[in-house]
Motif scaffolding. Structure first.
Motif, PDB file in Angstrom:
ATOM      1  N   GLU A 547       0.834  -1.194   0.000  1.00  0.00           N
ATOM      2  CA  GLU A 547       0.000   0.000   0.000  1.00  0.00           C
ATOM      3  C   GLU A 547       0.875   1.253   0.000  1.00  0.00           C
ATOM      4  OE1 GLU A 547      -2.924  -0.198   3.129  1.00  0.00           O
ATOM      5  OE2 GLU A 547      -3.689  -2.137   2.418  1.00  0.00           O
ATOM      6  N   TYR A 559      -7.208   6.633   0.139  1.00  0.00           N
ATOM      7  CA  TYR A 559      -6.561   6.618   1.460  1.00  0.00           C
ATOM      8  C   TYR A 559      -5.131   7.119   1.303  1.00  0.00           C
ATOM      9  CZ  TYR A 559     -10.540   3.493   2.089  1.00  0.00           C
ATOM     10  OH  TYR A 559     -11.800   2.960   2.102  1.00  0.00           O
ATOM     11  N   ASN A 613      -9.996   3.124   6.705  1.00  0.00           N
ATOM     12  CA  ASN A 613      -9.665   2.552   5.392  1.00  0.00           C
ATOM     13  C   ASN A 613     -10.664   1.443   5.112  1.00  0.00           C
ATOM     14  OD1 ASN A 613      -8.767   0.340   6.879  1.00  0.00           O
ATOM     15  ND2 ASN A 613      -6.590   0.795   6.608  1.00  0.00           N
ATOM     16  N   LEU A 653      -7.250  -0.955  11.671  1.00  0.00           N
ATOM     17  CA  LEU A 653      -6.884  -0.485  10.338  1.00  0.00           C
ATOM     18  C   LEU A 653      -5.831  -1.349   9.656  1.00  0.00           C
ATOM     19  CD1 LEU A 653      -6.663   3.165  11.620  1.00  0.00           C
ATOM     20  CD2 LEU A 653      -8.479   2.230  10.176  1.00  0.00           C
ATOM     21  N   CYS A 670       0.258   0.390   5.464  1.00  0.00           N
ATOM     22  CA  CYS A 670      -1.159   0.571   5.782  1.00  0.00           C
ATOM     23  C   CYS A 670      -1.592   1.980   5.390  1.00  0.00           C
ATOM     24  CB  CYS A 670      -1.315   0.348   7.298  1.00  0.00           C
ATOM     25  SG  CYS A 670      -2.963   0.639   7.938  1.00  0.00           S
ATOM     26  N   VAL A 672      -4.380   4.969   5.037  1.00  0.00           N
ATOM     27  CA  VAL A 672      -5.605   5.398   5.714  1.00  0.00           C
ATOM     28  C   VAL A 672      -6.007   6.794   5.228  1.00  0.00           C
ATOM     29  CG1 VAL A 672      -5.036   4.122   7.839  1.00  0.00           C
ATOM     30  CG2 VAL A 672      -4.366   6.527   7.634  1.00  0.00           C
ATOM     31  N   GLN A 673      -7.195   7.197   5.573  1.00  0.00           N
ATOM     32  CA  GLN A 673      -7.623   8.594   5.445  1.00  0.00           C
ATOM     33  C   GLN A 673      -8.004   9.062   6.843  1.00  0.00           C
ATOM     34  OE1 GLN A 673      -7.373  11.476   4.504  1.00  0.00           O
ATOM     35  NE2 GLN A 673      -8.534  11.646   2.579  1.00  0.00           N
TER      36      GLN A 673
END
Ligand SMILES: Nc1nc2c(c(=O)[nH]1)N[C@H]1C(S)=C(S)[C@@H](COP(=O)(O)OP(=O)(O)OC[C@H]3O[C@@H](n4cnc5c(=O)[nH]c(N)nc54)[C@H](O)[C@@H]3O)O[C@H]1N2
Ligand SMILES: Nc1nc2c(c(=O)[nH]1)N[C@H]1C(S)=C(S)[C@@H](COP(=O)(O)OP(=O)(O)OC[C@H]3O[C@@H](n4cnc5c(=O)[nH]c(N)nc54)[C@H](O)[C@@H]3O)O[C@H]1N2
Ligand SMILES: [Mo]
Length: 689
Positions: A547, A559, A613, A653, A670, A672-673
């Motif tokens: 990611e 994300y 996410n 997450l 990983c 995320v937003q």
């Protein structure tokens, strides 16, 4: 001994926690109470100092919330409703339940344990014997270090590295993926000695950690790009002629191919991938190429990404290219564990012979969420029907919590948890069995950060009805009718069986510890533990994250922030989170976010934010801080879920994808937003650094 009731006694112990330092302790007790706990001044790695956590160990041992009696669930799974039962009732019911499952297929039973204690006895000794005899599923213990371990195995032939003490003599120290002040404090003491003597210190870490603050230079690269950085450093070593050609010639295998790959990585290319300035890469390469002795302190923080195993390989090859290994104060240290094969006989402790030819399946602890939710089938075998957890808190620490919790909440899963406290995992148990702490039991220790064997002698009587892990498995073995003599071995007998010639139990009793006999500069003349005796560079290459904006551009659109969740200084993974004085230092679960990223989202410090996410969503307070670099957010861990705003933690997450080598988790790979979860206190307040 004096006859007065208050006579003080000093007992030699060892810190049990999952930390490279494995300190030698001196515990002063009187009247079955701790007076004080100190570091052993004579043990060179400990040098008389303990960390804040362990110097307050009595607070944990005498904690009012300790589980002191066997407890049986009376409410729904996860509700935390239990009633006290007798040992006799708990043990016979557990033995009966396990026997019934084993009669169908023992592989439906899974032991789940890690390094809540690093002790060899209270870890995998009697427990391993028990599960081997039972024929239960085997557990692949990958949750922490197995990517790096596989990287070291492939490159050096084992988890082998420098002596901790020799860092004091280094002229350059690169602290790489390690927040040493927080998680390897006793290394930091030696690094400081070197610094005072004029050494230059570099820190390579996406986060401006406490350690980065104290180094001369900090390179805040993007998570998961260490392999690219290492290749670019090699590029510079090659193009500037900073190589030790003779060392490479004699002691490195596969250099011509690696050389070709490294030449593809000029600093400009790596700068792009790592998100740093090419000039900084050049400066680091110049320092590393022109300073001797130069040492690298790598830690496991940098291998919790898809390419973690290969990244460790590439970093481990650097000192082989400059000949840094020629000096006692040069080389690299990630883990020293494999040196202990000279001292410890693990088979004597664990007795794999009790499998008697059976080959149970192996389940990976890092994908426990999936494993618990999988149905019976070819290629998997029976559905998991029982889990016995000791020395671990998987509901808090394993990735992708939604699935882990769902698995442990299964009403048809029989769960036994051996614990000190009602952790998130214990909340999901059918039975919680009270375990002793390090002050109440005997244990034998090695270390992954130094090269001493230690003995921990009990200083207190067990609290309440607590029993040691070994004692609990001994009792269960008796109830199950396991009658091999090894199930009657005392802890001391097992410790003696484990020690290979050269390490004497009596000497450990008297001095507390004994150093392994090892050469000062172990690879000065090669002699790596690979089949060829050479450091093996074959196949080592940069492997990008699962990611990231580069490798998953579509995902990164939704994300865009990379999240890492490294250790908090005053916790030890999820241990100590319930010790009030330590929790009050850490405050509450926070997400560090860079001022630019916060401003873009209208987030101010102290505000509640939602981090999310495709796997989950988690709310905590934002800390707007330049400790986080742009594009990267940091959720220091590992909080108990029940202390979170919504009863969750960062592992909501993280995902269950595994690393390139070693089948390890990818906690720091990983995306995320983040969004504000409540209106800002003062809507127009500017973000603060
Ligand atoms: N106080 C305390 N001590 C601990 C622990 C704890 O929880 N608390 N945990 C213990 C355990 S289980 C272990 S395994 C050891 C080692 O534990 P590690 O997990 O290695 O922890 P740190 O040494 O803190 O190193 C983590 C550092 O790596 C950085 N990092 C994250 N991703 C990357 C990356 O992709 N590249 C680079 N270069 N850096 C990255 C983080 O920002 C952090 O500062 O420490 C042990 N010691
Ligand atoms: N998001 C995220 N998740 C992570 C990490 C991360 O950096 N980020 N780090 C990962 C790493 S490196 C690791 S090592 C794992 C750690 O995960 P775990 O090994 O599960 O470690 P702890 O969370 O400390 O839980 C250990 C438990 O063992 C119990 N215990 C201690 N001693 C004994 C004993 O003698 N007997 C019994 N029965 N119990 C005992 C303690 O009370 C504690 O609840 O977490 C991993 N999870
Ligand atoms: Mo770990």
């Amino acid at each position: 001994m004096s006859s007065t009731a208050i006579a003080e006694r000093v007992v030699r112990g060892a810190c049990p926690h999952d930390c490279p330092d494995t300190c030698a302790m001196r515990v002063t007790v009187a009247d079955d109470r701790v007076i004080r706990i100190q570091g052993d001044p004579d043990h060179p790695p400990t040098h008389g100092a303990l960390c804040t956590k362990v110097s307050r160990y009595a607070e944990r041992v005498e904690h009012p919330e300790r589980v002191l009696h066997p407890m049986k669930r009376v409410g729904p799974k996860g509700s935390g409703q239990f009633e006290r039962v007798s040992w006799d009732e708990a043990l016979s019911d557990i033995a009966q339940r396990l026997q019934a499952i084993a009669a169908r297929d023992p592989q439906a039973i899974l032991p789940y344990s890690y390094a809540g204690t690093m002790g060899l006895l209270q870890g995998e000794s009697m427990a391993a014997r028990f599960f081997h005899k039972l024929g239960a599923s085997l557990l692949d213990r990958t949750i922490c270090a197995s990517a790096g371990a596989a990287g070291l195995q492939a490159t050096y032939g084992g988890k082998l590295g420098m002596h901790l003490e020799h860092f004091a003599g280094s002229r350059l120290i690169v602290i790489w993926g390690s927040n040493s002040i927080a998680s390897n404090l006793h290394f930091w003491t030696f690094a400081q000695q070197a610094k005072r003597a004029g050494a230059k210190l570099w820190c390579i870490d996406p986060r401006r950690s406490e350690t980065a603050d104290k180094c001369h230079r900090h390179l805040a690269l993007k998570p998961g790009t260490d392999g690219a950085l290492a290749l670019s450093l090699m590029h510079e070593l090659i193009t500037h002629g900073w190589l030790d050609a003779a060392y490479i010639d004699q002691h490195v295998e596969g250099w011509p191919e690696l050389r070709e790959r490294a030449l593809q990585w000029p600093p400009e290319r790596a700068a792009q991938v790592c998100g740093v300035a090419a000039e900084d890469i050049r400066e680091l390469a110049r320092d590393y190429g022109s300073t001797q002795p130069a040492a690298i302190r790598l830690n496991y923080g940098m291998q919790r990404v898809r390419g973690g195993g290969n990244a460790v390989r590439l970093v481990a090859l650097l000192p082989c290219l400059t000949g840094a290994w020629r000096h006692p104060s040069g080389g690299m240290l990630l883990s020293a564990s494999s040196w202990f094969v000279r001292a410890i006989d693990h088979a004597a402790l664990q007795r794999p012979d009790l499998l008697a030819g059976r080959r149970p399946r192996t389940l990976n602890m890092s994908t426990i969420g999936d494993e618990l939710l999988r149905e019976a089938g070819p290629g998997f075998g029976p559905k998991v029907e029982a889990v016995v957890v000791y020395n671990s808190n998987p509901v808090a620490v394993a990735p992708e919590s939604r699935k882990v919790v769902q698995g442990f909440a299964r009403e048809d899963l029989f769960t036994v948890v051996l614990e000190h406290f009602m952790t998130d995992t214990a909340d999901h148990a059918d039975y919680v069995l009270p375990a002793t702490t390090q002050l109440e039991h005997l244990d034998l220790h090695t270390s992954y950060g130094h090269t001493y064997v230690l003995l921990n002698q009990p200083s207190l009587t067990p609290r309440g009805e607590a029993r040691s892990n070994t004692d609990i498995f001994r009792a269960l073995a008796a109830r199950m009718g396991f009658d091999e003599p090894c199930f009657a071995d005392s802890d001391e007998a097992m410790a003696r069986q484990a020690l290979k010639p050269g390490i004497r139990f009596e000497a450990l009793q008297q001095h507390g510890w004994q150093k392994l006999p090892l050469p000062e500069a172990p690879f000065a003349e090669g002699g790596f533990h690979t089949p060829s005796g050479k450091a093996d560079a074959r196949g080592a290459d940069f492997v990008p994250n699962y990611e990231s904006a580069d490798s998953a551009p579509a995902l990164a659109q939704t994300y865009p922030l990379a999240m890492i969740s490294p250790p908090a200084r005053h916790f030890l993974n999820s241990t100590f989170v319930n010790v009030k004085s330590l929790r009050s230092i850490e405050g509450e679960p926070l997400l560090e976010i860079h001022p630019d990223d916060a401003r873009l989202r209208g987030i101010t410090g102290g505000q509640l934010v939602r981090v999310f996410n495709g796997r989950g969503s988690y709310r905590c307070k934002a800390e707007v801080s330049t400790r986080a670099r742009p594009g990267v957010v940091v959720g220091l861990g590992i909080w108990w879920r029940k202390f979170g705003v919504d009863g969750t933690n960062v592992n909501e997450l993280t995902g269950q994808q595994l690393t390139d080598l070693g089948r390890a988790p990818t906690f720091y790979d990983c995306l995320v937003q983040v969004e504000a979860a409540e209106a800002a206190a003062t809507a127009s307040a500017p973000a603060t650094a």
